[in-house]
Design a protein around this motif. Structure first.
Motif, PDB file in Angstrom:
ATOM      1  N   UNK A  64       0.901  -1.198   0.003  1.00 11.08           N
ATOM      2  CA  UNK A  64      -0.036  -0.125   0.150  1.00 11.08           C
ATOM      3  C   UNK A  64       0.900   1.340  -0.117  1.00 11.08           C
ATOM      4  N   UNK A  65       0.531   2.208  -0.927  1.00  7.93           N
ATOM      5  CA  UNK A  65       1.369   3.229  -1.223  1.00  7.93           C
ATOM      6  C   UNK A  65       0.718   4.554  -0.030  1.00  7.93           C
ATOM      7  N   UNK A  66      -0.225   4.129   0.789  1.00  8.74           N
ATOM      8  CA  UNK A  66      -0.682   5.404   1.565  1.00  8.74           C
ATOM      9  C   UNK A  66      -0.038   5.758   2.783  1.00  8.74           C
ATOM     10  N   UNK A  67       0.583   4.502   3.466  1.00 11.10           N
ATOM     11  CA  UNK A  67       1.354   4.748   4.726  1.00 11.10           C
ATOM     12  C   UNK A  67       0.770   5.149   5.680  1.00 11.10           C
ATOM     13  N   UNK A  68      -0.560   4.912   5.998  1.00 14.99           N
ATOM     14  CA  UNK A  68      -1.300   5.340   7.505  1.00 14.99           C
ATOM     15  C   UNK A  68      -0.547   4.907   8.436  1.00 14.99           C
ATOM     16  N   UNK A  69      -0.714   5.857   9.375  1.00 16.01           N
ATOM     17  CA  UNK A  69       0.399   5.829  10.771  1.00 16.01           C
ATOM     18  C   UNK A  69      -0.490   4.602  11.595  1.00 16.01           C
ATOM     19  N   UNK A  70      -1.840   4.504  11.723  1.00 15.86           N
ATOM     20  CA  UNK A  70      -2.525   3.764  12.456  1.00 15.86           C
ATOM     21  C   UNK A  70      -2.654   2.184  11.930  1.00 15.86           C
ATOM     22  N   UNK A  83      -3.592  -0.107  -1.247  1.00 19.59           N
ATOM     23  CA  UNK A  83      -3.357   0.613  -2.657  1.00 19.59           C
ATOM     24  C   UNK A  83      -2.007   0.240  -3.428  1.00 19.59           C
ATOM     25  N   UNK A  84      -2.000  -0.765  -4.084  1.00 22.01           N
ATOM     26  CA  UNK A  84      -0.771  -1.386  -4.610  1.00 22.01           C
ATOM     27  C   UNK A  84      -0.531  -0.560  -6.022  1.00 22.01           C
ATOM     28  N   UNK A  85       0.441   0.135  -6.049  1.00 20.56           N
ATOM     29  CA  UNK A  85       0.697   0.673  -7.742  1.00 20.56           C
ATOM     30  C   UNK A  85       1.061  -0.206  -8.635  1.00 20.56           C
ATOM     31  N   UNK A  86       1.273  -1.601  -8.436  1.00 18.60           N
ATOM     32  CA  UNK A  86       1.470  -2.359  -9.423  1.00 18.60           C
ATOM     33  C   UNK A  86       0.647  -3.053 -10.081  1.00 18.60           C
ATOM     34  N   UNK A  87      -0.631  -2.845  -9.464  1.00 15.89           N
ATOM     35  CA  UNK A  87      -1.993  -3.739  -9.932  1.00 15.89           C
ATOM     36  C   UNK A  87      -2.829  -3.056 -11.084  1.00 15.89           C
ATOM     37  N   UNK A  88      -2.979  -3.499 -12.148  1.00 11.03           N
ATOM     38  CA  UNK A  88      -3.555  -2.859 -13.249  1.00 11.03           C
ATOM     39  C   UNK A  88      -5.207  -3.306 -12.980  1.00 11.03           C
ATOM     40  N   UNK A  89      -6.196  -2.282 -13.498  1.00  9.81           N
ATOM     41  CA  UNK A  89      -7.426  -2.335 -13.229  1.00  9.81           C
ATOM     42  C   UNK A  89      -8.053  -3.775 -13.530  1.00  9.81           C
ATOM     43  N   UNK A  90      -7.620  -4.579 -14.546  1.00  8.00           N
ATOM     44  CA  UNK A  90      -8.104  -5.631 -14.809  1.00  8.00           C
ATOM     45  C   UNK A  90      -7.968  -6.714 -14.078  1.00  8.00           C
ATOM     46  N   UNK A  91      -6.697  -6.718 -13.103  1.00 14.08           N
ATOM     47  CA  UNK A  91      -6.794  -7.325 -12.043  1.00 14.08           C
ATOM     48  C   UNK A  91      -7.965  -7.533 -11.296  1.00 14.08           C
TER      49      UNK A  91
END
Ligand code: V47
Length: 370
Positions: free
Chosen positions: A74-80, A121-129
């Motif tokens: 996940x690219x969001x890096x939420x601290x909780x 939120x994984x930046x390497x996954x395309x929508x088709x996945x």
């Protein structure tokens, strides 16, 4: 059998809330604050229990479901959050659609009704996945309903694909999405969002995406992550915002209060909420959210005893069997990762309630899915 353990409130502010409820009036901000800050926990429980009993009697609902997290990158890096791994570190995992489907095909549960599926939120996954994921699960278990993807993931799919959110939701629904979970709402306060999760979509986007889903007849849930740095005022504002959204779009089925688990998060110095704070929040939600039918006592995060107790404080639903929960457990939850149907039924009965199996749309299940 009525086993209500409650008396009328001794807190005068709470007595006024009780009067308003008796008169059929809607509660306002100050009423919410009176509930959430009262020392009269038993009086508050009494008001909330009356409400849940008027709607559901002694019934307490649950679903035979399996939780599945398709990626923890996940690219969001939420601290909780103790669940996520940063992209590019090689520490995360992403299941292929076939791997995800085989976990569901091989589910240890008889009569599996629902797959609850979320991920980072994984930046390497395309929508088709995501479409493949839904279709593969439906192929493996055609009658199972899929409740998947938080509004945060939907916004991520839209940003990465360049498609409008409505189009994303339409395609996901066509591929097998039946409902959406309530995660990712956290707390709607801008102050808290800037401090704890500045990379996540803002409250307005979360609400807009749920509104669009409701418009497309995809029912959704809503959550509140509490017991960290938020204030009681921010919690009540959150509940009122959800109530207003529900007045407009009407598709929320359930509200799930999520008590913060600090272990292995960047907020591990915080203690998390007490049992009293959790019960107060649940009871306040039952009273404020007069237009959202179900309040879940999410046993994984509450613990089994407190979840049983919460059924007397306005909650009417225990979520489900889960099989293998990861998000709360990464953050130190001490509960089992899953419960059998009979254990859930036993817990409910021991607590003085009648277990009722439901489906994703909160309808009573007459005969379990094959
Ligand atoms: O989105 C993350 C929260 C959510 C922590 O809709 C944490 O039926 C506590 O949304 N401590 C996932 N909470 C769980 C969720 C859910 C669960 C069960 C049913 C439904 C439903 C939804 O948990 C995340 C986030 O808001 N979360 N980390 C933590 N350390």
């Amino acid at each position: 059998m009525d086993r209500s353990p409650f008396r009328k409130p001794w807190d005068p502010k709470l007595a006024l809330v009780g009067k308003k409820l008796f008169q059929g009036k809607r509660l306002g901000f100050d009423d919410g604050m009176a509930c959430l800050t009262t020392a009269d926990l038993v009086g508050l429980g009494g008001l909330a229990h009356d409400r849940r009993r008027a709607r559901f009697g002694q019934n307490a609902f649950f679903i035979v479901n399996q939780h599945l997290n398709y990626t923890n990158v996940c690219e969001n890096g939420c601290v909780f959050c103790a669940f996520h791994k940063k992209p590019g570190t090689g520490k995360g995992y992403t299941l292929s659609p076939e791997e995800a489907a085989s976990r569901i095909a091989e589910s240890p549960l008889d009569g599996l009704q629902e797959v609850h599926m979320v991920g980072g939120c994984n930046p390497d996954i395309p929508f088709g996945y995501y479409l493949d994921l839904l279709q593969a699960i439906k192929r493996a278990r055609p009658r199972v309903k899929i409740k998947a993807f938080t509004a945060v993931e939907i916004a991520h799919m839209a940003a990465a694909s360049g498609l409008p959110v409505r189009e994303i939701l339409t395609r996901l629904k066509a591929a097998g999405l039946d409902a959406m979970p309530g995660g990712g709402a956290e707390v709607f306060s801008d102050r808290v969002r800037k401090r704890l999760f500045p990379n996540k979509i803002d409250a307005r986007s979360w609400l807009e995406i749920h509104g669009l889903a409701h418009d497309l007849r995809i029912p959704t849930n809503a959550t509140l992550l509490f017991g960290h740095v938020e204030t009681p005022k921010e919690c009540i504002a959150h509940l009122l915002t959800l109530r207003e959204q529900q007045d407009r779009t009407g598709g929320f089925q359930a509200f799930i209060p999520l008590p913060f688990h600090p272990n292995r998060t960047a907020l591990s110095h915080l203690p998390g909420p007490t049992g009293v704070e959790i019960l107060r929040l649940i009871a306040t939600a039952r009273l404020m959210l007069d237009n959202i039918d179900h309040i879940k006592a999410y046993w994984v995060m509450l613990g089994l005893n407190l979840a049983q107790t919460a059924l007397y404080f306005g909650a009417d639903d225990l979520e489900g069997t889960l099989v293998h929960e990861q998000i709360a457990h990464e953050a130190g939850a001490k509960t089992e990762q899953g419960l059998t149907r009979s254990r859930l039924e036993e817990l409910t009965r021991e607590g003085g309630f009648v277990p009722v199996q439901r489906d994703t749309f909160h309808r009573r299940v007459a005969s379990p899915c094959p």
